[in-house]
Design an enzyme around this catalytic site. Structure first.
Site, PDB file in Angstrom:
ATOM      1  N   VAL A 192     -10.000 -78.764  33.950  1.00  0.00           N
ATOM      2  CA  VAL A 192     -10.088 -80.284  34.981  1.00  0.00           C
ATOM      3  C   VAL A 192      -9.694 -79.848  36.623  1.00  0.00           C
ATOM      4  CG1 VAL A 192     -10.846 -83.150  35.527  1.00  0.00           C
ATOM      5  CG2 VAL A 192     -11.367 -81.451  33.055  1.00  0.00           C
ATOM      6  N   CYS A 193      -9.656 -80.302  37.597  1.00  0.00           N
ATOM      7  CA  CYS A 193      -8.433 -80.682  38.240  1.00  0.00           C
ATOM      8  C   CYS A 193      -9.285 -82.437  39.152  1.00  0.00           C
ATOM      9  CB  CYS A 193      -8.640 -79.695  39.384  1.00  0.00           C
ATOM     10  SG  CYS A 193      -9.997 -79.583  39.978  1.00  0.00           S
ATOM     11  N   ALA A 194      -8.795 -82.288  39.969  1.00  0.00           N
ATOM     12  CA  ALA A 194      -9.153 -83.525  41.359  1.00  0.00           C
ATOM     13  C   ALA A 194     -10.916 -82.970  41.442  1.00  0.00           C
ATOM     14  CB  ALA A 194      -8.900 -83.698  42.513  1.00  0.00           C
TER      15      ALA A 194
END
Length: 376
Positions: free
Chosen positions: A71-73
């Site tokens: 997961v990232c932004a």
């Protein structure tokens, strides 16, 4: 190319209490402020820039054959790291589509129960934000309570159920998220309700949500009874639905109570908050099921993902309802407060109709956790 996982698929995992391992590659300060949570969720944070040369910093913390969701932004950096993990021999890696931005917007409907005369009530859980909204349907009609700005989700749900949304109701003027109530009413030809005492500065027409003026869904016996319950805001109004459920807005949560400071009125409204919690609600049936507008802790998610509790049980176990000394209560709700929600002043102005930010700006305004509760 690594596999992808949708926000809906992730929501199902969390609601079903499945073991879920997340590798969050955002900067540590962003991660510390707001992360994916759930009863069986384990999250490892390793900033993306630490993994650019190699995934060695995390390979020792993960097993090659276990499922890992990266997961990232927004979903870009995480896709690259997921590919690198696969190249390193990890066999079950997924990239969360759209990242935390998409996670913030996902709404997951959960049926709470049946109502008399054939109706039903559903809770829409916004897992990435802790927001809870409600869909009450009976005899071809529906009311949506505390709608989020993603109005298409409610419209699609109404279409699937074969009902028409006749009412959109806000229990109070929200400060942590942009309300979809007014837009939903406009799009469906319904009526938008807002407590009059929270509407002093609004720039649009609305119907006053007020005690003594019940709302009938489906022209049947499904009754939505407003109960004036100030404290989080001056106009906060709870809803008793079908004499079974108490929709408390941001006044009472499962593990905490509402904060009175988001309009800068903590000292003025603390007395109202105490009166609502310690007098008005006390007069109600212990058997009412409390359905709040938010939750703050992953452990508040019950079986099937719903957030609810019997009112009588909350008086036994919710610390915010057990402070007998009035001065101690005042101190708790004016001094023991978390940071205020991101962009809350602009969110309030948006909900008043004073400003109309572009869609992308609205998304940015809402990024982060909800912070509507007093921390006990």
């Amino acid at each position: 190319m690594s596999k992808t996982l949708s926000t809906k698929e992730l929501a199902k995992k969390i609601i079903n209490d499945e073991q879920t391992l997340i590798l969050d590659v955002r900067n540590t300060d962003e991660f510390d402020d707001w992360k994916i949570e759930g009863g069986n969720v384990e999250v490892i944070n390793e900033p993306y820039f630490n993994l650019l040369d190699s995934v060695d910093p995390v390979s020792g913390k993960l097993q090659k054959d276990q499922e890992v969701i990266v997961v990232c932004a927004k979903g870009g950096s995480s896709e690259m790291i997921a590919d690198m993990l696969e190249e390193d021999g990890f066999t079950d890696v997924y990239n969360l589509e759209g990242g935390m931005k998409a996670w913030s917007e996902h709404l997951e409907p959960v049926k709470i129960g049946d109502l008399s005369d054939g109706g039903s009530i559903y809770q829409f859980i916004r897992l990435g934000k802790g927001c809870l909204s409600y869909f009450i349907e009976s005899n071809g009609e529906a009311a949506v309570v505390d709608a989020n700005r993603m109005t298409d989700v409610y419209e699609k749900f109404a279409e699937e159920k074969g009902v028409q949304i006749k009412y959109a109701i806000d229990t109070h003027l929200h400060a942590d998220h942009i309300s979809g109530g007014r837009e939903l009413a406009e799009r469906t030809g319904g009526v938008y309700y807002l407590p009059e005492k929270d509407a002093a500065e609004v720039t649009f027409e609305y119907a006053a949500l007020q005690e003594g003026s019940d709302i009938h869904v489906g022209n049947t016996s499904i009754n939505v009874q407003p109960l004036y319950s100030p404290g989080h805001t001056l106009g906060s109004t709870s809803l008793i639905v079908d004499n079974q459920y108490l929709l408390t807005g941001d006044i009472l949560f499962v593990k905490s109570i509402g904060r009175p400071d988001l309009a800068g009125k903590a000292e003025d409204w603390v007395g109202d908050l105490r009166d609502t919690l310690y007098s008005r609600y006390k007069e109600l049936s212990d058997d009412l099921i409390v359905l709040p507008a938010h939750y703050s802790f992953a452990e508040e998610l019950g079986k099937g993902g719903s957030v609810s509790a019997r009112l009588g049980d909350l008086y036994q176990r919710n610390a915010g309802l057990k402070v007998e000394d009035e001065n101690e209560f005042r101190k708790m709700v004016t001094e023991n407060l978390p940071p205020q929600p991101n962009a809350y002043e602009d969110i309030r102005k948006t909900n008043m109709g004073k400003i109309t930010p572009e869609t992308e700006e609205q998304k940015e305004m809402e990024i982060g956790p909800n912070r509507c509760a007093v921390e006990g």
